[in-house]
Design a protein around this motif. Structure first.
Motif, PDB file in Angstrom:
ATOM      1  N   LEU A 151       0.840  -1.191   0.000  1.00 15.15           N
ATOM      2  CA  LEU A 151       0.000   0.000   0.000  1.00 15.15           C
ATOM      3  C   LEU A 151       0.876   1.243   0.000  1.00 15.15           C
ATOM      4  O   LEU A 151       1.951   1.253   0.599  1.00 15.15           O
ATOM      5  N   THR A 152       0.409   2.281  -0.690  1.00 14.92           N
ATOM      6  CA  THR A 152       1.134   3.546  -0.669  1.00 14.92           C
ATOM      7  C   THR A 152       0.144   4.682  -0.851  1.00 14.92           C
ATOM      8  O   THR A 152      -0.956   4.489  -1.389  1.00 14.92           O
ATOM      9  N   LEU A 153       0.517   5.861  -0.387  1.00 17.09           N
ATOM     10  CA  LEU A 153      -0.232   7.090  -0.647  1.00 17.09           C
ATOM     11  C   LEU A 153       0.678   8.050  -1.389  1.00 17.09           C
ATOM     12  O   LEU A 153       1.883   8.134  -1.113  1.00 17.09           O
ATOM     13  N   SER A 154       0.110   8.779  -2.341  1.00 16.62           N
ATOM     14  CA  SER A 154       0.916   9.694  -3.142  1.00 16.62           C
ATOM     15  C   SER A 154       1.508  10.803  -2.265  1.00 16.62           C
ATOM     16  O   SER A 154       0.944  11.196  -1.246  1.00 16.62           O
ATOM     17  N   THR A 155       2.683  11.283  -2.674  1.00 12.11           N
ATOM     18  CA  THR A 155       3.367  12.355  -1.942  1.00 12.11           C
ATOM     19  C   THR A 155       2.586  13.659  -2.059  1.00 12.11           C
ATOM     20  O   THR A 155       2.017  13.982  -3.108  1.00 12.11           O
ATOM     21  N   TYR A 156       2.563  14.412  -0.978  1.00  9.29           N
ATOM     22  CA  TYR A 156       1.811  15.667  -0.950  1.00  9.29           C
ATOM     23  C   TYR A 156       2.439  16.698  -1.878  1.00  9.29           C
ATOM     24  O   TYR A 156       3.650  16.957  -1.842  1.00  9.29           O
ATOM     25  N   PRO A 163      -4.642  13.447  -5.859  1.00 11.60           N
ATOM     26  CA  PRO A 163      -3.846  12.540  -5.025  1.00 11.60           C
ATOM     27  C   PRO A 163      -4.515  11.174  -4.959  1.00 11.60           C
ATOM     28  O   PRO A 163      -5.732  11.052  -5.075  1.00 11.60           O
ATOM     29  N   TYR A 164      -3.697  10.143  -4.753  1.00 12.23           N
ATOM     30  CA  TYR A 164      -4.245   8.795  -4.900  1.00 12.23           C
ATOM     31  C   TYR A 164      -3.757   7.845  -3.816  1.00 12.23           C
ATOM     32  O   TYR A 164      -2.729   8.045  -3.168  1.00 12.23           O
ATOM     33  N   LEU A 165      -4.541   6.806  -3.647  1.00  9.90           N
ATOM     34  CA  LEU A 165      -4.167   5.613  -2.894  1.00  9.90           C
ATOM     35  C   LEU A 165      -3.683   4.589  -3.903  1.00  9.90           C
ATOM     36  O   LEU A 165      -4.369   4.295  -4.889  1.00  9.90           O
ATOM     37  N   GLY A 166      -2.512   4.030  -3.704  1.00  5.38           N
ATOM     38  CA  GLY A 166      -1.989   2.993  -4.581  1.00  5.38           C
ATOM     39  C   GLY A 166      -1.906   1.672  -3.839  1.00  5.38           C
ATOM     40  O   GLY A 166      -1.418   1.610  -2.704  1.00  5.38           O
ATOM     41  N   VAL A 167      -2.423   0.609  -4.452  1.00  7.05           N
ATOM     42  CA  VAL A 167      -2.395  -0.710  -3.816  1.00  7.05           C
ATOM     43  C   VAL A 167      -2.145  -1.760  -4.891  1.00  7.05           C
ATOM     44  O   VAL A 167      -2.617  -1.635  -6.025  1.00  7.05           O
ATOM     45  N   SER A 168      -1.404  -2.784  -4.543  1.00  4.27           N
ATOM     46  CA  SER A 168      -1.082  -3.848  -5.487  1.00  4.27           C
ATOM     47  C   SER A 168      -1.329  -5.205  -4.837  1.00  4.27           C
ATOM     48  O   SER A 168      -1.269  -5.347  -3.611  1.00  4.27           O
ATOM     49  N   ASN A 182      -2.303  -3.476 -10.309  1.00  4.16           N
ATOM     50  CA  ASN A 182      -1.918  -2.268  -9.595  1.00  4.16           C
ATOM     51  C   ASN A 182      -3.082  -1.290  -9.702  1.00  4.16           C
ATOM     52  O   ASN A 182      -3.533  -0.970 -10.811  1.00  4.16           O
ATOM     53  N   VAL A 183      -3.580  -0.827  -8.562  1.00  5.02           N
ATOM     54  CA  VAL A 183      -4.756   0.032  -8.536  1.00  5.02           C
ATOM     55  C   VAL A 183      -4.339   1.439  -8.146  1.00  5.02           C
ATOM     56  O   VAL A 183      -3.686   1.650  -7.119  1.00  5.02           O
ATOM     57  N   ARG A 184      -4.706   2.404  -8.993  1.00  3.91           N
ATOM     58  CA  ARG A 184      -4.519   3.822  -8.674  1.00  3.91           C
ATOM     59  C   ARG A 184      -5.901   4.406  -8.368  1.00  3.91           C
ATOM     60  O   ARG A 184      -6.700   4.640  -9.263  1.00  3.91           O
ATOM     61  N   ASP A 185      -6.163   4.627  -7.097  1.00  3.31           N
ATOM     62  CA  ASP A 185      -7.473   5.064  -6.626  1.00  3.31           C
ATOM     63  C   ASP A 185      -7.366   6.528  -6.218  1.00  3.31           C
ATOM     64  O   ASP A 185      -6.976   6.856  -5.090  1.00  3.31           O
ATOM     65  N   ALA A 186      -7.710   7.422  -7.146  1.00  3.40           N
ATOM     66  CA  ALA A 186      -7.488   8.854  -6.937  1.00  3.40           C
ATOM     67  C   ALA A 186      -8.776   9.565  -6.573  1.00  3.40           C
ATOM     68  O   ALA A 186      -9.887   9.075  -6.803  1.00  3.40           O
ATOM     69  N   VAL A 199     -10.797   5.611 -10.432  1.00  2.58           N
ATOM     70  CA  VAL A 199      -9.920   4.450 -10.340  1.00  2.58           C
ATOM     71  C   VAL A 199      -9.419   4.082 -11.729  1.00  2.58           C
ATOM     72  O   VAL A 199     -10.179   4.052 -12.699  1.00  2.58           O
ATOM     73  N   THR A 200      -8.136   3.795 -11.812  1.00  2.00           N
ATOM     74  CA  THR A 200      -7.529   3.205 -13.005  1.00  2.00           C
ATOM     75  C   THR A 200      -6.646   2.048 -12.564  1.00  2.00           C
ATOM     76  O   THR A 200      -6.299   1.931 -11.377  1.00  2.00           O
ATOM     77  N   VAL A 201      -6.314   1.187 -13.515  1.00  2.00           N
ATOM     78  CA  VAL A 201      -5.418   0.058 -13.240  1.00  2.00           C
ATOM     79  C   VAL A 201      -4.241   0.161 -14.210  1.00  2.00           C
ATOM     80  O   VAL A 201      -4.291  -0.375 -15.327  1.00  2.00           O
ATOM     81  N   PRO A 202      -3.200   0.903 -13.833  1.00  3.82           N
ATOM     82  CA  PRO A 202      -2.056   1.077 -14.735  1.00  3.82           C
ATOM     83  C   PRO A 202      -1.284  -0.228 -14.913  1.00  3.82           C
ATOM     84  O   PRO A 202      -1.319  -1.123 -14.063  1.00  3.82           O
ATOM     85  N   LYS A 203      -0.592  -0.328 -16.041  1.00  2.00           N
ATOM     86  CA  LYS A 203       0.194  -1.534 -16.317  1.00  2.00           C
ATOM     87  C   LYS A 203       1.475  -1.586 -15.482  1.00  2.00           C
ATOM     88  O   LYS A 203       1.930  -2.658 -15.096  1.00  2.00           O
ATOM     89  N   SER A 204       2.067  -0.431 -15.197  1.00  2.00           N
ATOM     90  CA  SER A 204       3.332  -0.397 -14.463  1.00  2.00           C
ATOM     91  C   SER A 204       3.086  -0.508 -12.962  1.00  2.00           C
ATOM     92  O   SER A 204       2.002  -0.164 -12.468  1.00  2.00           O
ATOM     93  N   PRO A 205       4.097  -0.956 -12.193  1.00  2.00           N
ATOM     94  CA  PRO A 205       3.941  -1.096 -10.739  1.00  2.00           C
ATOM     95  C   PRO A 205       3.666   0.257 -10.086  1.00  2.00           C
ATOM     96  O   PRO A 205       4.250   1.273 -10.444  1.00  2.00           O
TER      97      PRO A 205
END
Length: 592
Positions: A151-156, A163-168, A182-186, A199-205
């Motif tokens: 899990l990660t949160l985007s830098t301020y 800004p997004y929540l990132g989870v894989s 990989n989920v980018r939940d903005a 929400v998008t699901v990018p191909k890259s990590p």
């Protein structure tokens, strides 16, 4: 940078500390902390703040309300995952709030909060390191089973508007299995929804140790004999998250069905939590071929669907129009100027086929024109095939001028095989009317109750089941002619029936051929004939009829049954009838 803290909340009534001479040995300090932007939490309560023996502050228990606290910049919630009063600790020495029993909630797309075994709230208002507790039971992403690994949160950054929540982690697509995503939940400021997300699901990590997203779909559906019924493939570039609908996944690819020969079908896959739909479309002509069982014909203008409810695919339905097959020997063919609809339903155990309309039926190298409904059922588990056809049959290609309402059924399996049919023709004029009816039966080891063609449409005629064995192996055919007249006040007619067949049966024990019991089947012949005469006056004011029917089996053993009957009516409602049946079968002589 220190936290802005308020101490001694409601502590004027409580004991703050106890000392022995100059040393502190017990303490209880409560207060609250302000966490600045980007978290922007105005008040985080703590309790049980402790002092060292030298009266230095060490730390206390973090208390979160059960509804959680907002993480404003990311539009998320910080919630307790256990006792709200012990969601973490305040570390004065390191200047951090440590989250040990808390989680980050995003209820729009994830069923449960992401539980943390370690998380950090910094005095700068940012979040530090976040480590999941991997208690993922019940976690769902858009209702699909999901196992988050990181899990990660985007830098301020003040200028960033999403800004997004990132989870894989791996997600489970019913029928298609596990896939790393990989989920980018903005955040989404363009909608007025209660929890606006994009929400998008990018191909890259999206997290430091995540693999790349792998959404390529591949699945094979088998029948009960482990043969391929359907194979579906969608390449990686053709599968993505449903960004427009913000729920589920979409893909395109190709599908091959085991009973359709020719180019693959185009498919569209739509994956949701309640069901997965695989839709087929094709304008090309494909051969309908079940291998050694039957070549049915061609099908075009295909539209179909395979629905997956739960973990497995249970049924495929297919619709189309009958076309000329590219292969020779097909059972059905199109009739020029007409359309025939096809309806197919397939399960792992059966193939169900319906055709309705005007078509050509190939029988014994002759194409018969039919306007009918045809049904075929193939049972993969039993290794059997059966079918039926009802409608009007034009036999002009075989017998000039012959057409009528017909019925045909057949069955093929390892236990029994049969084909039987009936055709009825009627002629009507102002004075004389008549009709012809004919039927046939060819079978092996068939229960005689299934041989419906032994009973013609006239109930006065037929072959008595009493003189037949329980199972039939052989052939039978019959013909029936009817002629009637209507001249003013008089009317009547004559019906004549004749049938004959040849069968074989085991030698019965106890008979004259008992010493040969167990040897090959003994052949025998069956014959039947009957006549029915009826007349009426004044449209049935007075009517009478008489009929006789005889069935005979021989030569060894010889059985017969004969029926004679009379019926008369006056004024349509006063009727009387009498009949007599006598015969000899394996039980002896009987009279009814």
């Amino acid at each position: 940078m220190p936290f802005v803290t308020t101490l001694f909340l409601n502590d004027r009534k409580n004991l703050l500390a106890e000392f022995v001479t100059s040393a502190s040995y017990d303490s209880n300090v409560a207060g609250s902390i302000v966490v600045p932007v980007p978290c922007n939490i105005p008040k985080v309560d703590f309790a049980q703040m402790k002092l060292t023996s030298t009266a230095c502050l060490v730390g206390g228990d973090l208390a979160l309300p059960s509804t959680g606290l907002p993480l404003e910049y990311w539009a998320l919630q910080l919630v307790p995952t256990g006792d709200p009063g012990q969601a973490g600790v305040i570390s004065v020495r390191t200047g951090r709030i440590l989250l040990t029993a808390a989680g980050i909630a995003e209820p729009a797309h994830f069923t449960r909060p992401f539980g943390l075994t370690w998380g950090e709230l910094l005095a700068t208002g940012n979040l530090g390191e976040l480590f999941l507790d991997f208690n993922n039971w019940g976690q769902r992403f858009d209702g699909l089973t999901f196992n988050p690994h990181e899990l990660t949160l985007s830098t301020y950054a003040p200028a960033v508007t999403d800004p997004y929540l990132g989870v894989s982690g791996p997600i489970c697509f019913p029928f298609f299995g596990l896939h790393d995503i990989n989920v980018r939940d903005a955040t989404d400021t363009t909608t007025a929804l209660p929890h606006p997300r994009m929400v998008t699901v990018p191909k890259s990590p999206i997290t430091p140790h995540a693999p790349v997203t792998q959404l390529a779909l591949s699945g094979t559906w088998h029948d009960v004999n482990s043969s391929d019924l359907a194979v579906f493939d969608c390449l990686e570039p053709n599968v993505d998250y449903n960004v427009v609908g913000q729920n589920g996944f979409l893909g395109t690819g190709t599908g091959e069905l085991g009973f359709l020969h020719s180019n693959p079908l185009d498919i569209q896959v739509e994956i949701h939590s309640d069901a997965t739909d695989i839709r087929f479309t094709s304008t090309d002509t494909h051969d309908l071929n079940l291998g050694p069982v039957a070549r049915l014909g061609g099908i075009s203008q295909i539209a179909g669907n395979a629905r997956i409810e739960g973990p497995t695919l249970t049924r495929i339905t297919l619709y189309g129009m009958l076309e000329q097959s590219a292969a020779a020997g097909s059972i059905f063919g199109p009739k020029a100027g007409f359309e025939t609809e096809l309806d197919i339903s397939v399960t792992p155990t059966t193939f169900d086929f319906y055709a309705s309309g005007d078509m050509l039926l190939s029988m014994a190298l002759v194409d018969l024109e039919v306007s009918a409904t045809a049904h075929l059922l193939f049972d993969f588990a039993m290794g059997s095939a059966e079918g039926e056809l009802y409608g009007r049959v034009d036999c002009d290609a075989a017998v000039a001028g012959l057409s009528g309402e017909g019925q045909l059924t057949w069955h093929v399996s390892s236990a029994m095989q049969y084909m039987q049919g009936r055709l009825k023709v009627g002629v009507i004029s102002t004075i004389v009317s008549g009709g012809l009816e004919g039927g046939f039966f060819i079978g092996n080891n068939v229960p005689n109750a299934l041989a419906w063609v032994l009973d013609p449409t006239d109930p006065h005629f037929g072959v008595s089941r009493a003189i037949l064995p329980p199972t039939l192996t052989g052939v039978f055919g019959y013909g029936q002619a009817s002629i009637g007249f209507n001249a003013y006040v008089l009317g009547g007619g004559v019906d004549i029936y004749a049938g004959a067949g040849a069968f074989s049966a085991p030698i019965a024990a106890g008979g004259p051929l008992a010493p040969f019991a167990g040897n090959p089947l003994l052949p025998y012949v069956v014959g039947a004939c009957g006549i029915n005469v009826h007349g009426e006056i004044l449209g049935g004011l007075v009517s009478a009829s008489a009929w006789a029917d005889l069935s005979l089996r021989g030569p060894v053993p010889t059985y017969f049954e004969g029926t004679f009957g009379l019926r008369g009516c006056v004024a349509w409602v006063l009727c009387a009838s009498a009949s007599l049946t006598a015969g000899i079968n394996s039980s002896g002589f009987y009279l009814n």
